[in-house]
Design a protein around this motif. Structure first.
Motif, mmCIF file in Angstrom:
data_model
loop_
_atom_site.group_PDB
_atom_site.id
_atom_site.type_symbol
_atom_site.label_atom_id
_atom_site.label_comp_id
_atom_site.label_asym_id
_atom_site.label_seq_id
_atom_site.Cartn_x
_atom_site.Cartn_y
_atom_site.Cartn_z
ATOM 1 N N TYR A 91 12.251 1.513 14.947
ATOM 2 C CA TYR A 91 11.664 1.236 13.634
ATOM 3 C C TYR A 91 10.280 0.601 13.786
ATOM 4 C CZ TYR A 91 13.206 -3.714 14.131
ATOM 5 O OH TYR A 91 13.410 -5.011 14.551
ATOM 6 N N ILE A 92 9.533 0.653 12.694
ATOM 7 C CA ILE A 92 8.184 0.088 12.618
ATOM 8 C C ILE A 92 8.142 -0.881 11.447
ATOM 9 C CG2 ILE A 92 5.762 0.597 12.060
ATOM 10 C CD1 ILE A 92 6.186 3.349 13.399
ATOM 11 N N THR A 93 7.526 -2.042 11.658
ATOM 12 C CA THR A 93 7.257 -2.969 10.564
ATOM 13 C C THR A 93 5.748 -3.060 10.404
ATOM 14 O OG1 THR A 93 9.273 -4.231 11.018
ATOM 15 C CG2 THR A 93 7.593 -5.306 9.684
ATOM 16 N N PHE A 94 5.251 -2.657 9.242
ATOM 17 C CA PHE A 94 3.808 -2.527 9.002
ATOM 18 C C PHE A 94 3.350 -3.535 7.950
ATOM 19 C CE2 PHE A 94 0.282 -0.561 6.567
ATOM 20 C CZ PHE A 94 -0.649 -0.416 7.589
ATOM 21 N N THR A 95 2.194 -4.150 8.181
ATOM 22 C CA THR A 95 1.654 -5.145 7.252
ATOM 23 C C THR A 95 1.051 -4.469 6.017
ATOM 24 O OG1 THR A 95 -0.346 -5.143 8.624
ATOM 25 C CG2 THR A 95 1.206 -6.964 8.930
ATOM 26 N N SER A 96 1.814 -4.429 4.940
ATOM 27 C CA SER A 96 1.313 -3.830 3.702
ATOM 28 C C SER A 96 0.277 -4.731 3.032
ATOM 29 C CB SER A 96 2.466 -3.565 2.734
ATOM 30 O OG SER A 96 3.077 -4.779 2.312
ATOM 31 N N ARG A 97 0.452 -6.050 3.185
ATOM 32 C CA ARG A 97 -0.519 -7.016 2.650
ATOM 33 C C ARG A 97 -0.365 -8.308 3.429
ATOM 34 N NH1 ARG A 97 -1.577 -10.816 -2.224
ATOM 35 N NH2 ARG A 97 0.609 -11.395 -2.036
ATOM 36 N N HIS A 98 -1.489 -8.807 3.965
ATOM 37 C CA HIS A 98 -1.442 -10.051 4.721
ATOM 38 C C HIS A 98 -2.006 -11.191 3.871
ATOM 39 C CE1 HIS A 98 -1.331 -12.615 8.318
ATOM 40 N NE2 HIS A 98 -0.493 -11.705 8.793
ATOM 41 N N HIS A 99 -2.189 -12.363 4.498
ATOM 42 C CA HIS A 99 -2.585 -13.555 3.747
ATOM 43 C C HIS A 99 -3.962 -13.438 3.114
ATOM 44 C CE1 HIS A 99 0.851 -14.873 5.885
ATOM 45 N NE2 HIS A 99 0.245 -15.378 6.945
ATOM 46 N N ASP A 100 -4.775 -12.509 3.614
ATOM 47 C CA ASP A 100 -6.120 -12.332 3.035
ATOM 48 C C ASP A 100 -6.073 -11.572 1.710
ATOM 49 O OD1 ASP A 100 -5.516 -9.793 3.932
ATOM 50 O OD2 ASP A 100 -7.384 -9.497 5.041
ATOM 51 N N GLY A 101 -4.891 -11.154 1.287
ATOM 52 C CA GLY A 101 -4.725 -10.534 -0.026
ATOM 53 C C GLY A 101 -5.097 -9.066 -0.111
ATOM 54 N N PHE A 102 -5.568 -8.482 1.001
ATOM 55 C CA PHE A 102 -5.987 -7.085 0.968
ATOM 56 C C PHE A 102 -4.784 -6.175 1.136
ATOM 57 C CE2 PHE A 102 -7.652 -3.133 2.773
ATOM 58 C CZ PHE A 102 -8.691 -2.867 1.892
ATOM 59 N N SER A 103 -4.626 -5.231 0.217
ATOM 60 C CA SER A 103 -3.480 -4.322 0.253
ATOM 61 C C SER A 103 -3.813 -3.076 1.062
ATOM 62 C CB SER A 103 -3.067 -3.914 -1.163
ATOM 63 O OG SER A 103 -2.635 -5.045 -1.901
ATOM 64 N N MET A 104 -2.987 -2.799 2.065
ATOM 65 C CA MET A 104 -3.174 -1.613 2.899
ATOM 66 C C MET A 104 -2.424 -0.415 2.298
ATOM 67 S SD MET A 104 -5.255 -2.283 5.411
ATOM 68 C CE MET A 104 -4.908 -1.162 6.769
ATOM 69 N N PHE A 105 -2.362 -0.375 0.984
ATOM 70 C CA PHE A 105 -1.754 0.725 0.249
ATOM 71 C C PHE A 105 -2.440 0.809 -1.107
ATOM 72 C CE2 PHE A 105 0.508 -3.085 -0.939
ATOM 73 C CZ PHE A 105 0.871 -2.925 -2.253
ATOM 74 N N HIS A 106 -2.259 1.911 -1.800
ATOM 75 C CA HIS A 106 -2.898 2.099 -3.098
ATOM 76 C C HIS A 106 -2.069 1.411 -4.165
ATOM 77 C CE1 HIS A 106 -4.994 4.976 -6.140
ATOM 78 N NE2 HIS A 106 -5.633 3.820 -5.999
ATOM 79 N N THR A 107 -2.605 0.344 -4.708
ATOM 80 C CA THR A 107 -1.909 -0.432 -5.714
ATOM 81 C C THR A 107 -2.653 -0.389 -7.040
ATOM 82 O OG1 THR A 107 -1.148 -2.654 -6.324
ATOM 83 C CG2 THR A 107 -3.076 -2.536 -4.890
ATOM 84 N N ALA A 108 -1.924 -0.428 -8.128
ATOM 85 C CA ALA A 108 -2.516 -0.465 -9.468
ATOM 86 C C ALA A 108 -2.815 -1.895 -9.896
ATOM 87 C CB ALA A 108 -1.565 0.192 -10.470
ATOM 88 N N GLU A 109 -2.422 -2.877 -9.067
ATOM 89 C CA GLU A 109 -2.554 -4.277 -9.458
ATOM 90 C C GLU A 109 -3.970 -4.816 -9.325
ATOM 91 O OE1 GLU A 109 -0.119 -6.307 -10.909
ATOM 92 O OE2 GLU A 109 0.592 -4.244 -11.126
ATOM 93 N N ASN A 110 -4.760 -4.265 -8.425
ATOM 94 C CA ASN A 110 -6.174 -4.638 -8.299
ATOM 95 C C ASN A 110 -6.895 -3.569 -7.485
ATOM 96 O OD1 ASN A 110 -5.686 -5.188 -5.512
ATOM 97 N ND2 ASN A 110 -5.157 -7.318 -5.988
ATOM 98 N N LYS A 111 -8.191 -3.696 -7.376
ATOM 99 C CA LYS A 111 -9.000 -2.732 -6.630
ATOM 100 C C LYS A 111 -9.202 -3.143 -5.174
ATOM 101 C CE LYS A 111 -9.780 -0.076 -10.190
ATOM 102 N NZ LYS A 111 -9.181 1.287 -10.255
#
Length: 445
Positions: A91-111
């Motif tokens: 299995y793989i565990t991937f950082t979707s969002r770290h403490h810097d708040g940047f999302s490594m996925f396309h989110t509708a919550e912010n740009k």
């Protein structure tokens, strides 16, 4: 629910009961034994590790500009998954969002995400999820509940120097005022997290687990902060009952969690100083460790563990009944570091030969011997002799075994069984010399 008796109100909440799907997922996870952690984000561009926004005391507006030049041209999700699968990782565990708040996925919550804020414009998480689905590798997602950028994040002990208005003079305020401000801000932030978690579970294929981090940011508050974890976990399990929930809070698991994690330490150890306040639970276990010294990519950190050291760590984790989640920090160009790939190949070669002694094994209920560790599966015991030069080894065992053999060659070994002491003594083969992991198989039936 509130229960009142003689003027005292006691809060009662239903205890979490995992679904059948969740219990099945736990059982599968408990047999994986080896996974790869991937810490990747815009912080990789600075090549100073994933905490650089905090450790460098950078201004958030300046830090955020790095997103505009994040273009990992050599990222290939299928190649990542292929290399990881060939390493023997399940299995793989991937950082979707770290403490810097940047999302490594396309989110509708912010740009502030990989698609909207970078010239790359690709949803790397979707590509990774699709590749994992195609190649039969389970995907878990790391998600930080701590955010060093958002004004509505309830301030804790880190990220106080990134330029947030709410952080100014924070340490000089009375504890009661801090608690009031945090309580007022949290509903907005809590809803943001729920919305993002829903996106992760609903928009991406086969997410097997959510791996939370950042709870410890409030571990030194003089007035306790309520993360509302029970409500959060209930929400997740309602959306996807089979999704496993774990939290890197460094304490004994709380209600609603499905597996227990240990950071940089084997279960029962506290060499890293992060496990002082947790005891080993009956949940599936996982320990995470770095392949070199950092989680995120750091250009100066070439202090990689050898293949032999990684194999021994994997063996020791399995002997504790734990998975090993081994971290790699991908480069800003999207490549996995060459040394990390080399280590993956070495582990894959070893697991291809000896994986039977690791996958699906369990802890042997006996004190750890001086010569190594023991894993067990069904009626078989696997004795892993680690480095020791010895002519014989002893092991506590309840009855005389049927056969004792060298694992790979099946060469029979001489042994004696002391019925009174319930102790087995195995004679090592004449050709034996100390090596990273020499394995003996005991068949009890």
């Amino acid at each position: 629910m509130l229960f009142c008796l003689t003027g005292i109100c006691i809060s009662l909440s239903a205890q979490y009961v995992p679904s059948e799907e969740n219990l099945k997922a736990r059982q599968e996870f408990d047999g994986f034994r080896f996974g790869i952690f991937l810490h990747w984000g815009i912080y990789s561009e600075f090549a100073q590790g994933e905490w650089y926004l905090n450790s460098g005391k950078l201004q958030q507006e300046e830090y955020a500009k790095s997103a505009s030049c994040f273009y990992p041209i050599r990222f290939d999700a299928r190649e990542w998954v292929r290399a990881i699968k060939e390493s023997g990782a399940r299995y793989i565990t991937f950082t979707s969002r770290h403490h810097d708040g940047f999302s490594m996925f396309h989110t509708a919550e912010n740009k502030y995400n990989i698609v909207d804020a970078t010239p790359f414009k690709r949803d790397v998480l979707k590509e990774l999820a699709d590749a994992c689905h195609e190649q039969g590798v389970k995907l878990h997602l790391y998600y930080s509940i701590l955010d060093w950028m958002r004004e509505d994040y309830p301030l804790g002990r880190t990220g106080l120097f990134t330029g947030r208005e709410s952080a100014k003079n924070w340490n000089g305020r009375p504890a009661t005022e801090k608690a009031r401000i945090n309580k007022e801000k949290y509903p907005s932030y809590f809803q943001f997290m729920k919305n993002q978690v829903r996106e992760l579970l609903m928009n991406y294929k086969d997410i097997g687990a959510l791996w939370f981090d950042g709870y410890w940011d409030h571990d030194s508050d003089s007035i306790a902060f309520d993360w509302k974890m029970s409500e959060f976990y209930d929400y997740i399990h309602t959306l996807k009952p089979e999704c496993l929930v774990g939290n890197n809070h460094h304490i004994t698991p709380i209600d609603g969690e499905d597996f227990q994690m240990f950071e940089r330490d084997l279960p029962g150890e506290n060499k890293a100083g992060l496990s002082e306040n947790q005891t080993i639970s009956a949940l599936p276990l996982e320990m995470c460790q770095t392949m070199n010294g950092m989680w995120g990519y750091k250009v100066a950190d070439q202090n990689y563990k050898t293949t032999e050291e990684l194999i021994e760590l994997l063996v020791r984790a399995a002997a504790k009944g734990s998975n090993l989640l081994m971290n790699i920090g991908p480069q800003p160009n999207g490549e996995l570091p060459a040394t990390a790939l080399n280590r993956l190949k070495g582990m894959g070669k070893w697991l291809n030969a000896y994986g039977e002694t690791i996958y699906g094994t369990h802890r042997y209920d006996a004190e750890e011997p001086s010569w190594g560790v023991v894993t067990q599966k069904d009626s078989r015991l696997f004795l892993h002799i680690l480095h020791e030069e010895t002519k014989s080894i002893t092991l506590p065992i309840d009855k005389k075994p049927k056969t004792v053999v060298v694992f790979d060659s099946k060469q029979p070994l001489g042994y004696t069984f002391n019925k009174k002491k319930k102790e087995l003594t195995v004679q090592m083969p004449a050709s034996y010399t100390a090596q990273p992991d020499f394995i003996i198989q005991i068949n009890r039936q």
